[in-house]
Structure formats: structure tokens, C-alpha cells
Motif scaffolding. Structure first.
Motif, PDB file in Angstrom:
ATOM      1  N   ALA A 387      49.184  42.532  44.378  1.00 34.53           N
ATOM      2  CA  ALA A 387      49.981  41.838  45.395  1.00 34.53           C
ATOM      3  C   ALA A 387      50.935  40.941  44.630  1.00 34.53           C
ATOM      4  CB  ALA A 387      49.098  41.025  46.337  1.00 34.53           C
ATOM      5  N   ARG A 388      51.953  40.456  45.317  1.00 34.25           N
ATOM      6  CA  ARG A 388      52.944  39.629  44.644  1.00 34.25           C
ATOM      7  C   ARG A 388      52.252  38.422  44.009  1.00 34.25           C
ATOM      8  NH1 ARG A 388      58.087  40.919  42.971  1.00 34.25           N
ATOM      9  NH2 ARG A 388      59.458  39.105  43.028  1.00 34.25           N
ATOM     10  N   GLY A 389      52.376  38.293  42.681  1.00 34.74           N
ATOM     11  CA  GLY A 389      51.776  37.175  41.973  1.00 34.74           C
ATOM     12  C   GLY A 389      50.308  37.347  41.657  1.00 34.74           C
ATOM     13  N   VAL A 390      49.763  38.539  41.904  1.00 37.55           N
ATOM     14  CA  VAL A 390      48.338  38.787  41.648  1.00 37.55           C
ATOM     15  C   VAL A 390      48.217  40.028  40.769  1.00 37.55           C
ATOM     16  CG1 VAL A 390      46.047  39.048  42.666  1.00 37.55           C
ATOM     17  CG2 VAL A 390      47.842  37.864  43.948  1.00 37.55           C
ATOM     18  N   PRO A 391      48.276  39.875  39.451  1.00 35.39           N
ATOM     19  CA  PRO A 391      48.252  41.034  38.560  1.00 35.39           C
ATOM     20  C   PRO A 391      46.842  41.451  38.168  1.00 35.39           C
ATOM     21  CG  PRO A 391      48.580  39.064  37.263  1.00 35.39           C
ATOM     22  CD  PRO A 391      48.508  38.613  38.711  1.00 35.39           C
ATOM     23  N   TRP A 392      46.700  42.706  37.843  1.00 33.14           N
ATOM     24  CA  TRP A 392      45.496  43.165  37.159  1.00 33.14           C
ATOM     25  C   TRP A 392      45.538  42.650  35.729  1.00 33.14           C
ATOM     26  CZ3 TRP A 392      41.575  45.166  39.783  1.00 33.14           C
ATOM     27  CH2 TRP A 392      41.830  45.754  41.021  1.00 33.14           C
ATOM     28  N   ILE A 393      44.390  42.260  35.227  1.00 33.36           N
ATOM     29  CA  ILE A 393      44.276  41.735  33.866  1.00 33.36           C
ATOM     30  C   ILE A 393      43.288  42.614  33.115  1.00 33.36           C
ATOM     31  CG2 ILE A 393      43.676  39.742  32.447  1.00 33.36           C
ATOM     32  CD1 ILE A 393      44.228  38.022  34.983  1.00 33.36           C
ATOM     33  N   PHE A 394      43.751  43.174  32.004  1.00 32.78           N
ATOM     34  CA  PHE A 394      42.942  44.116  31.253  1.00 32.78           C
ATOM     35  C   PHE A 394      42.302  43.400  30.076  1.00 32.78           C
ATOM     36  CE2 PHE A 394      46.642  46.775  32.802  1.00 32.78           C
ATOM     37  CZ  PHE A 394      46.003  47.107  33.983  1.00 32.78           C
ATOM     38  N   ALA A 395      41.020  43.097  30.200  1.00 33.31           N
ATOM     39  CA  ALA A 395      40.262  42.409  29.164  1.00 33.31           C
ATOM     40  C   ALA A 395      39.233  43.374  28.586  1.00 33.31           C
ATOM     41  CB  ALA A 395      39.568  41.182  29.747  1.00 33.31           C
ATOM     42  N   PRO A 396      38.742  43.118  27.387  1.00 32.97           N
ATOM     43  CA  PRO A 396      37.744  44.017  26.809  1.00 32.97           C
ATOM     44  C   PRO A 396      36.502  44.138  27.693  1.00 32.97           C
ATOM     45  CG  PRO A 396      38.622  42.544  25.135  1.00 32.97           C
ATOM     46  CD  PRO A 396      39.151  42.056  26.450  1.00 32.97           C
ATOM     47  N   GLY A 397      36.207  45.352  28.129  1.00 30.01           N
ATOM     48  CA  GLY A 397      34.988  45.615  28.868  1.00 30.01           C
ATOM     49  C   GLY A 397      35.049  45.375  30.361  1.00 30.01           C
ATOM     50  N   VAL A 398      36.113  44.778  30.868  1.00 32.46           N
ATOM     51  CA  VAL A 398      36.180  44.487  32.299  1.00 32.46           C
ATOM     52  C   VAL A 398      37.636  44.356  32.720  1.00 32.46           C
ATOM     53  CG1 VAL A 398      36.053  41.976  31.991  1.00 32.46           C
ATOM     54  CG2 VAL A 398      35.255  43.015  34.145  1.00 32.46           C
ATOM     55  N   THR A 399      37.922  44.802  33.935  1.00 30.87           N
ATOM     56  CA  THR A 399      39.239  44.631  34.532  1.00 30.87           C
ATOM     57  C   THR A 399      39.124  43.585  35.623  1.00 30.87           C
ATOM     58  OG1 THR A 399      39.808  46.932  34.076  1.00 30.87           O
ATOM     59  CG2 THR A 399      41.119  45.792  35.732  1.00 30.87           C
ATOM     60  N   LEU A 400      40.029  42.607  35.600  1.00 29.06           N
ATOM     61  CA  LEU A 400      39.946  41.473  36.509  1.00 29.06           C
ATOM     62  C   LEU A 400      41.149  41.418  37.440  1.00 29.06           C
ATOM     63  CD1 LEU A 400      38.973  38.748  33.864  1.00 29.06           C
ATOM     64  CD2 LEU A 400      37.415  39.880  35.463  1.00 29.06           C
ATOM     65  N   LEU A 401      40.891  40.965  38.665  1.00 29.82           N
ATOM     66  CA  LEU A 401      41.951  40.574  39.584  1.00 29.82           C
ATOM     67  C   LEU A 401      41.578  39.174  40.066  1.00 29.82           C
ATOM     68  CD1 LEU A 401      44.547  41.883  40.913  1.00 29.82           C
ATOM     69  CD2 LEU A 401      43.160  42.048  42.971  1.00 29.82           C
ATOM     70  N   LEU A 402      42.371  38.189  39.697  1.00 35.04           N
ATOM     71  CA  LEU A 402      42.066  36.793  39.995  1.00 35.04           C
ATOM     72  C   LEU A 402      43.107  36.281  40.981  1.00 35.04           C
ATOM     73  CD1 LEU A 402      41.361  35.696  36.306  1.00 35.04           C
ATOM     74  CD2 LEU A 402      39.739  36.607  37.990  1.00 35.04           C
ATOM     75  N   LYS A 403      42.680  36.069  42.213  1.00 37.90           N
ATOM     76  CA  LYS A 403      43.597  35.792  43.311  1.00 37.90           C
ATOM     77  C   LYS A 403      43.560  34.331  43.717  1.00 37.90           C
ATOM     78  CE  LYS A 403      42.775  36.046  47.655  1.00 37.90           C
ATOM     79  NZ  LYS A 403      43.602  34.988  48.302  1.00 37.90           N
ATOM     80  N   SER A 404      44.711  33.693  43.730  1.00 36.81           N
ATOM     81  CA  SER A 404      44.795  32.363  44.313  1.00 36.81           C
ATOM     82  C   SER A 404      44.435  32.440  45.785  1.00 36.81           C
ATOM     83  CB  SER A 404      46.218  31.817  44.157  1.00 36.81           C
ATOM     84  OG  SER A 404      46.341  30.554  44.755  1.00 36.81           O
ATOM     85  N   GLY A 405      43.830  31.371  46.313  1.00 37.85           N
ATOM     86  CA  GLY A 405      43.335  31.395  47.681  1.00 37.85           C
ATOM     87  C   GLY A 405      44.356  31.816  48.711  1.00 37.85           C
ATOM     88  N   ASN A 406      45.603  31.386  48.547  1.00 35.17           N
ATOM     89  CA  ASN A 406      46.623  31.611  49.566  1.00 35.17           C
ATOM     90  C   ASN A 406      47.419  32.907  49.378  1.00 35.17           C
ATOM     91  OD1 ASN A 406      46.233  29.131  51.005  1.00 35.17           O
ATOM     92  ND2 ASN A 406      47.159  28.084  49.271  1.00 35.17           N
ATOM     93  N   PHE A 407      47.123  33.694  48.327  1.00 35.04           N
ATOM     94  CA  PHE A 407      47.954  34.846  48.002  1.00 35.04           C
ATOM     95  C   PHE A 407      47.421  36.128  48.622  1.00 35.04           C
ATOM     96  CE2 PHE A 407      50.342  33.497  43.880  1.00 35.04           C
ATOM     97  CZ  PHE A 407      50.807  32.387  44.541  1.00 35.04           C
ATOM     98  N   GLY A 408      48.349  37.056  48.847  1.00 31.26           N
ATOM     99  CA  GLY A 408      47.987  38.400  49.256  1.00 31.26           C
ATOM    100  C   GLY A 408      47.936  38.595  50.763  1.00 31.26           C
ATOM    101  N   GLU A 409      48.171  39.840  51.184  1.00 31.94           N
ATOM    102  CA  GLU A 409      48.057  40.185  52.590  1.00 31.94           C
ATOM    103  C   GLU A 409      46.589  40.299  52.986  1.00 31.94           C
ATOM    104  OE1 GLU A 409      50.622  40.187  54.588  1.00 31.94           O
ATOM    105  OE2 GLU A 409      51.919  39.739  52.877  1.00 31.94           O
ATOM    106  N   ALA A 410      46.356  40.469  54.273  1.00 37.54           N
ATOM    107  CA  ALA A 410      44.978  40.457  54.775  1.00 37.54           C
ATOM    108  C   ALA A 410      44.120  41.566  54.178  1.00 37.54           C
ATOM    109  CB  ALA A 410      44.986  40.556  56.296  1.00 37.54           C
ATOM    110  N   ASP A 411      44.728  42.677  53.787  1.00 34.16           N
ATOM    111  CA  ASP A 411      43.950  43.802  53.271  1.00 34.16           C
ATOM    112  C   ASP A 411      43.884  43.838  51.742  1.00 34.16           C
ATOM    113  OD1 ASP A 411      46.569  44.443  52.774  1.00 34.16           O
ATOM    114  OD2 ASP A 411      46.524  46.397  53.795  1.00 34.16           O
ATOM    115  N   LEU A 412      44.311  42.771  51.061  1.00 35.51           N
ATOM    116  CA  LEU A 412      44.365  42.802  49.601  1.00 35.51           C
ATOM    117  C   LEU A 412      42.998  43.066  48.978  1.00 35.51           C
ATOM    118  CD1 LEU A 412      45.574  42.392  46.795  1.00 35.51           C
ATOM    119  CD2 LEU A 412      45.322  39.920  47.124  1.00 35.51           C
TER     120      LEU A 412
END
Length: 424
Positions: A387-412
Motif C-alpha cells: 500500500a502507499r507508504g507500506v513496503p515489503w522489507i526483505f530481511a534474512p529469513g523473514v519477509t516483513l510488512l510493517l504498517k503504520s496504524g493509519n495506513f492502507g485501505e480496509a483490505d490491506l
């Protein structure tokens, strides 16, 4: 290289993707790396044009926030950062004591900078500054949902006055009419404020063009501050392009889980969408059990008993404001937050280390910080946005999506935990 110091984890991901979108190859670190560490991929920082350090300083004691921010500044300067950017939230989240003012004071002193320009404006997220007042959508900040924020209630919309409560230095405004006259006009206004002994300048911006103008005006300033919007303007001015570089392609398949602690209205709507879709959900209830280890154990037992094929589950502590207040009254604001963050951190660590979870989606800045700390993730490469401002983060061994509370549409959260995103 632009070196960014972010005051929380989701803010760091937001600004990192804005820099990448603006044309800069960007690396993200969770906390200041040890002196000898170069990058999470053991690649020299010369390969990157922007480095972001995610701290967790928004609501801690000002002296601790200052110390951590200065340590991050030292690391970034030693790695060649020519411009420092302090990233704070687009709703200017802060307590009456800070920490935006104290940290800016310390950074400006360390860099011997007489004037720092900033703006929290992020029009794509409905945050705009006009005549020094911050708006959220069509209402003033003080009339928005942020008025009742459990940690940083924002009851004043006039930012120079808010900043004056956190710093002994004066803050002025660069009005929109001068921003619309172009970068040179912005620079002239900043020069005037300097001669009038203002140390801080809040730059009006109500659309992306205003942020682009501000970015051009501030491209050579040693210290700038603001939300992700202005960082994107700086990136475009620095890169001379608005084309994002290619991100590494990473296998996004595997077991996913959603961990949520944010109590924002947007996150609550996203949790409802998951539950309404039939996703299994487990609520961490600190009133029923205030022991974080016991809370985590209950959630993990529940997870272990889930049948196959039910979709990525949700484990959450999020509550609507009235119920949250009851918890805080019974346990205390800080204690209740600590219980939940500790429990969610324990859940995240066990799910990844023992249950084969490879994709973790976290909702909320404090929750994301707890997850990253518990997993021991030091950093990662910034990928495509879910979502806008919410990137996937590729770290060793795990993929993260870290979302600020107010970001993203309802189905994010529903979509991010179900799909197999194409990373680019």
C-alpha cells in the motif's frame, strides 16, 4: 548519501519507500548498527544513496531519545551521509515534552546548523500544512482522531506553538504563497527567518507539487526534518528522477501471520475485514491475563491447533478507544503497552523460529518495533509497496510488512497475508 533518523519503525519504512520511490537506492536498519557493521546484506553503503535508521524514540524519555538520535547521527556521518533527515509522523505525534523538539535541538547543535526547515505534510495521506496549521483530511489536527491518541494526544493544530512547548528556540512559518513562488522564494523566506533568530521553519504544503518545491529548496541543507512527503521531494531533487530503482526479487511464498496492536480507526477497520472474511483471529486480553508470557503461550497454543487451509491468522491486541481506556485505567498506560508489546514480540519470535512462519505483517508502530526487536532483525532491503507508504522489507529469513496504524485501505491486511506479491 541522505541519512535518515526515524522516530519509529513504521515511520522508517514509510520514509524509506518514499526515498526509493523518489529514485534513490535505499537500505533500512532497525536500530543503529554496531560501529563495524555496514549493511544487513554486508554491502558497503557506497552502493546505496539513502540509509534509514529506525529508532523507537517517539514516546520515550527525551534524554534517551536525544542520546539514541545522536548515536544514529554519528553512525550515518561516519558512513558518508551528507544530509541528515529527521523523520517524524505526518500528524506531528509528540508528547508535551517532546520528542521532536529535544531531538531537533540536539541534532542542530551537533551539526552547528542555525536553521532547520521541516513540514509534516503528506497530501497522499490527507495531511497538509497551511499557515502553520496541520490538517488531517478536512479537519484540523486537534479535531481529528489524533486528539484521543492513547500515547500522543494532539490537541493543538498550530505547529509553531506545539514546537515551542518542546524547544527553547523559536519556530516560524514559510507560507504557502511563497512556496508557490518557487524554490528561490522559499530560500529567501528561510534567510529572513534566520536573520530574525528563528531556528525552525515550518513549510506550508498542501499538494505534491509543494513538496517537490520544498525538496528543491532544501536539497543542500545539512539538516531537514519532516514526514515521508518532504523526504520524497528531497530524493527527487537529489536523484534528478522520479523513477524508483529495481528492488531485488525475493520469494514471497510461505506461511504468513498478522500481528496487530494499533488502535487506530483504520487498523480496526482492517482487522474487521479479516474477521468478516473468516480468517481465524485471537485477541490478547491483558485484563484477563496481565502476564505477557502467559498471554503469548495462549496465543501460540491457539495457533498450533488451527486446521490447515484456513488462511493466514490474526493475533491482535487492538481495541476501540472506550475499551482501551478501561484497560489503561486498570493497568496503567505504560504497563498495559509493555504487556502487549512483550507478548506480541514473544509470539512473533516463536512463530518464526518454531512454526515455519516466513511472512510477518505487523500493524502499528509500537507493535512493529516489538516484532523487529523480538526477531533480532537488523535491517533489510526496501521492496515494492503493498500500500502507499507500506513496503515489503526483505530481511534474512523473514519477509516483513510493517504498517503504520493509519495506513492502507480496509483490505490491506487481508490481501497482504493471502497473496503472493510479485516483488519488484
Amino acid at each position: 548519501m541522505i541519512g535518515v533518523i526515524a522516530d519509529d519503525v513504521t515511520g522508517a519504512t514509510d520514509v524509506a519507500v518514499a526515498l526509493r520511490r523518489g529514485g534513490l537506492r535505499t537500505v533500512l536498519y532497525f536500530a543503529t548498527p554496531p560501529p563495524g557493521e555496514i549493511s544487513p546484506e554486508e554491502t558497503g553503503p557506497s552502493e546505496y544513496e539513502a540509509a534509514v535508521i529506525a529508532l523507537k524514540t517517539r514516546t520515550i524519555e527525551p534524554s534517551a531519545a536525544v542520546a539514541q538520535s545522536l548515536a544514529a547521527l554519528d553512525w550515518l556521518r561516519r558512513r558518508g551521509a551528507g544530509q541528515i533527515y529527521l523523520k517524524f509522523c505526518s500528524t506531528f505525534d509528540s508528547t508535551s515534552a517532546g520528542n521532536i523538539g529535544p531531538v531537533l535541538d540536539a541534532l542542530a547543535d551537533a551539526l552547528d546548523v542555525p536553521m532547520v526547515a521541516m513540514t509534516p505534510s503528506s497530501p497522499e495521506h490527507g495531511r497538509t500544512q497551511y499557515q502553520g496549521y496541520l490538517f488531517v483530511g478536512n479537519v484540523l489536527l486537534s479535531e481529528s482522531h489524533m486528539r484521543d491518541h492513547p500515547l500522543t494526544p494532539m490537541t493543538d493544530s498550530y505547529l509553531p506553538r506545539v514546537l515551542a512547548g518542546q524547544s527553547a528556540h523559536r519556530a516560524g512559518v514559510v507560507p504557502l504563497r511563497e512556496v508557490r513562488d518557487g524554490p528561490a522564494a522559499v530560500q529567501r523566506r528561510l534567510a529572513e527567518l534566520r536573520t530574525e533568530s528563528f531556528r525552525y521553519a515550518l513549510v506550508d504544503a498542501v499538494d505534491q507539487g509543494d513538496l517537490a518545491t520544498a525538496g528543491q529548496a532544501l536539497a543542500t541543507e545539512p539538516l531537514v526534518a519532516g514526514a515521508a512527503g518532504l523526504a520524497g521531494g528531497l530524493a527527487a531533487a537529489t536523484a534528478g528522477s522520479e523513477t524508483a530503482p529495481e528492488a531485488d526479487t525475493v520469494d514471497m511464498s510461505g506461511t504468513a501471520v498478522v500481528l496487530a496492536g494499533s488502535c487506530s480507526a483504520r487498523t480496526l477497520a482492517q482487522l474487521k475485514a479479516m474477521i468478516d472474511a473468516g480468517r481465524p483471529a485471537y485477541r490478547l486480553d491483558a485484563l484477563a491475563d496481565p502476564d505477557p508470557e502467559s498471554l503469548a503461550a495462549g496465543a501460540l497454543d491457539w495457533f498450533s491447533g488451527l486446521p490447515g487451509g484456513v488462511g493466514a491468522p490474526l493475533i491482535y491486541s487492538s481495541l476501540e478507544p472506550s475499551r482501551l481506556r478501561l484497560v489503561q485505567q486498570a493497568l496503567g498506560r505504560e504497563r498495559s503497552a509493555t504487556i502487549m508489546e512483550t507478548a506480541i514480540g514473544l509470539v512473533a519470535r516463536t512463530l518464526v523460529s518454531r512454526h515455519g512462519v516466513t511472512r510477518v505483517i505487523a500493524a502499528g508502530g509500537e507493535t512493529s518495533g516489538a516484532v523487529v526487536k523480538a526477531l533480532g532483525v537488523t535491517g533489510g532491503l526496501i521492496g515494492a509497496e503493498a500500500a502507499r507508504g507500506v513496503p515489503w522489507i526483505f530481511a534474512p529469513g523473514v519477509t516483513l510488512l510493517l504498517k503504520s496504524g493509519n495506513f492502507g485501505e480496509a483490505d490491506l491486511l487481508l490481501n497482504a497475508s493471502a497473496q503472493q506479491p510479485d516483488s519488484r
